[in-house]
Scaffold this motif. Structure first.
Motif, PDB file in Angstrom:
ATOM      1  N   VAL A 113     -22.280  41.976  18.606  1.00 38.20           N
ATOM      2  CA  VAL A 113     -23.783  42.563  18.679  1.00 38.20           C
ATOM      3  C   VAL A 113     -24.630  41.302  18.895  1.00 38.20           C
ATOM      4  CG1 VAL A 113     -25.727  43.188  16.943  1.00 38.20           C
ATOM      5  CG2 VAL A 113     -23.548  44.435  17.069  1.00 38.20           C
ATOM      6  N   ALA A 114     -24.065  40.191  18.457  1.00 36.68           N
ATOM      7  CA  ALA A 114     -25.303  38.850  18.478  1.00 36.68           C
ATOM      8  C   ALA A 114     -25.101  38.396  19.971  1.00 36.68           C
ATOM      9  CB  ALA A 114     -24.447  37.854  17.607  1.00 36.68           C
ATOM     10  N   ALA A 115     -23.908  38.647  20.590  1.00 38.15           N
ATOM     11  CA  ALA A 115     -23.542  38.190  21.962  1.00 38.15           C
ATOM     12  C   ALA A 115     -24.335  39.108  23.073  1.00 38.15           C
ATOM     13  CB  ALA A 115     -21.844  38.249  22.324  1.00 38.15           C
ATOM     14  N   ASP A 116     -24.117  40.536  22.709  1.00 35.49           N
ATOM     15  CA  ASP A 116     -24.819  41.356  23.717  1.00 35.49           C
ATOM     16  C   ASP A 116     -26.404  41.027  23.636  1.00 35.49           C
ATOM     17  OD1 ASP A 116     -22.555  42.204  24.188  1.00 35.49           O
ATOM     18  OD2 ASP A 116     -22.770  44.347  22.974  1.00 35.49           O
ATOM     19  N   ALA A 117     -26.956  40.662  22.607  1.00 31.70           N
ATOM     20  CA  ALA A 117     -28.457  40.350  22.576  1.00 31.70           C
ATOM     21  C   ALA A 117     -28.708  39.047  22.762  1.00 31.70           C
ATOM     22  CB  ALA A 117     -28.844  40.730  21.348  1.00 31.70           C
ATOM     23  N   ASN A 118     -27.698  38.267  23.449  1.00 33.13           N
ATOM     24  CA  ASN A 118     -27.846  36.602  23.631  1.00 33.13           C
ATOM     25  C   ASN A 118     -28.483  35.816  22.622  1.00 33.13           C
ATOM     26  OD1 ASN A 118     -27.965  34.583  25.345  1.00 33.13           O
ATOM     27  ND2 ASN A 118     -29.871  34.599  26.136  1.00 33.13           N
ATOM     28  N   PHE A 119     -28.153  35.997  21.497  1.00 32.20           N
ATOM     29  CA  PHE A 119     -28.092  35.362  20.117  1.00 32.20           C
ATOM     30  C   PHE A 119     -27.004  34.487  19.871  1.00 32.20           C
ATOM     31  CE2 PHE A 119     -31.901  37.902  19.354  1.00 32.20           C
ATOM     32  CZ  PHE A 119     -32.560  37.584  18.469  1.00 32.20           C
ATOM     33  N   ARG A 120     -27.026  33.185  19.387  1.00 32.56           N
ATOM     34  CA  ARG A 120     -25.992  32.542  18.771  1.00 32.56           C
ATOM     35  C   ARG A 120     -25.764  32.874  17.540  1.00 32.56           C
ATOM     36  NH1 ARG A 120     -25.365  27.276  16.182  1.00 32.56           N
ATOM     37  NH2 ARG A 120     -27.611  27.229  15.503  1.00 32.56           N
ATOM     38  N   LEU A 121     -24.356  32.821  17.103  1.00 28.24           N
ATOM     39  CA  LEU A 121     -24.117  33.320  15.895  1.00 28.24           C
ATOM     40  C   LEU A 121     -23.739  32.225  15.054  1.00 28.24           C
ATOM     41  CD1 LEU A 121     -23.455  35.903  14.103  1.00 28.24           C
ATOM     42  CD2 LEU A 121     -21.131  35.639  14.952  1.00 28.24           C
ATOM     43  N   SER A 122     -24.084  32.311  13.690  1.00 27.56           N
ATOM     44  CA  SER A 122     -23.875  31.091  12.791  1.00 27.56           C
ATOM     45  C   SER A 122     -23.447  31.582  11.437  1.00 27.56           C
ATOM     46  CB  SER A 122     -25.062  30.166  12.593  1.00 27.56           C
ATOM     47  OG  SER A 122     -25.039  29.225  11.628  1.00 27.56           O
ATOM     48  N   VAL A 123     -22.278  31.230  11.063  1.00 27.47           N
ATOM     49  CA  VAL A 123     -21.915  31.661   9.781  1.00 27.47           C
ATOM     50  C   VAL A 123     -21.654  30.537   8.934  1.00 27.47           C
ATOM     51  CG1 VAL A 123     -19.992  32.944   8.471  1.00 27.47           C
ATOM     52  CG2 VAL A 123     -20.765  33.662  10.850  1.00 27.47           C
TER      53      VAL A 123
END
Ligand code: KG4
Ligand code: ZN
Length: 357
Positions: A296-306
């Motif tokens: 979901v994050a990649a599709d919306a061009n967001f960096r994912l941070s956990v």
């Protein structure tokens, strides 16, 4: 000589963990101690507020001593003290608040009453230097929220659950299926050998306007299917677990997608830098859910941070850090613990009856 950074003692006691941490303003975590009450609550199949409050009272002094020992510091080295002031189980919050106030009064140091949700909201900055603004999906046993975090004290709640939290749904369903507490890890393990398409389950609020969540109808559907299939002894537990996990993941993905779209619209200037989607809370440990959200994050061009689990499940380092983010604005010792304390009082409530914070 350069001044040494401020050292904050943080205390967390709003749910089922009694925790103390020592964090410096330069983000050094000297200690992050947690005394879990999981064994106590497993006996009751969940958290009983009275039992939790008593356990906090029994453990808090030792947890603070453990934190000082782990840090190699004494109480004399502590410059300020912060405790969760709400929202949460009020008996536990009162234990942490009174302890922090006593330390502040005795040592004549500043006291901070921290909103537990603000602790979660700012924890990615302690772990991973995430810049404002970012979108936070907080998914734990106590909360399921989508929050735009624009700065300390500047939050927009896009969505929350109108009934159960996602982790609570895992825990309640696991209990019904005879898988024990906490339920999330048990369901994830059982789901590995199951077929996620085997049992049709609803996706509450999927595709609806806004970004709110609902899980209690899903839980009821699961429990009904379980009894139709002969109860925990006879039903295909692996298929039920896999189907439930897929349904929860689907709901989280759908609501997060809607929130990412809203975030883009509200923070258009941030388009140049890839903004971050941060996932925090115990449910983020679920590998299927994590993989779905990663997409979901990649599709919306967001960096994912956990953030690492120790900083994004309930802990006291995040409470110390939230206080350090506003060190110039301590609280009065007259602060009264708050069972309810929304981060964004202007937020529109979810449809239906409940207003979870
Ligand atoms: O953040 P957390 O440790 O504590 C709070 O609730 O604040 O989250 C605990 C919740 C529990 O409901 C637990 O069942 C869920 O997170 N959880 C999981 C997994 N590990 C923990 N849910 C799904 N899959 C997991 N692997
Ligand atoms: Zn929490």
């Amino acid at each position: 000589m350069a001044q040494s950074p401020v050292i904050m003692l943080g205390i967390e006691s709003s749910c089922d963990e009694t925790a103390a941490a020592i964090v410096a303003a330069d983000k050094t975590i000297y200690a992050n101690e947690i005394a879990s009450q999981i064994e106590t609550h497993a006996k009751h199949g969940g958290v009983v507020p009275e039992v939790a409050a008593r356990a906090h009272l029994e453990m808090i002094d030792q947890v603070i001593r453990d934190a000082l020992a782990a840090a190699g510091l004494t109480m004399g080295d502590i410059d300020a003290v912060a405790a969760t002031g709400g929202p949460g189980l009020i008996g536990g919050v009162a234990v942490g608040t009174v302890t922090a106030k006593a330390i502040a009064a005795a040592r004549q140091i500043p006291y901070f009453a921290v909103n537990h949700l603000e602790g979660h909201a700012l924890s990615p900055r302690l772990a991973d230097d995430v810049a404002f603004p970012y979108l936070l999906l907080l998914v734990s046993g106590g909360h399921t929220q989508l929050l735009a975090v624009a700065g300390p004290g500047d939050y927009r709640r896009y969505g929350t659950t109108m009934d159960d939290a996602a982790g609570e749904a895992f825990d309640k369903c696991a209990k019904a299926m005879g898988l024990g507490y906490p339920g999330g890890p048990a369901i994830e393990a059982a789901a590995k050998s199951g077929d996620a398409k085997a049992i049709a389950l609803p996706r509450p609020l999927k595709g609806s306007a806004g970004c709110h969540f609902s899980f209690s109808g899903l839980k009821t559907a699961l429990v009904n299917r379980l009894s139709q299939l002969g109860g925990p002894e006879a039903a295909p537990i692996a298929d039920l677990a896999a189907s439930l996990q897929a349904a929860i993941a689907d709901c989280l993905a759908d609501r997060t997608k809607a929130a990412l779209t809203r975030f883009r619209a509200e923070f258009p200037d941030d388009d140049a830098n890839q903004p971050a989607l941060v996932i925090a809370g115990g449910v983020a440990a679920n590998q299927h859910i994590f993989a779905v959200l990663q997409r979901v994050a990649a599709d919306a061009n967001f960096r994912l941070s956990v953030p690492p689990a120790k900083l994004c499940t309930d802990n006291a380092a995040m409470i110390a850090w939230a206080a350090l983010e506003r060190f110039d604005r301590p609280d009065d010792l007259a602060f009264v613990p708050r069972p309810r304390w929304p981060l964004d009082p202007e937020a529109s409530p979810p449809p239906g009856r409940g207003v979870r914070q």
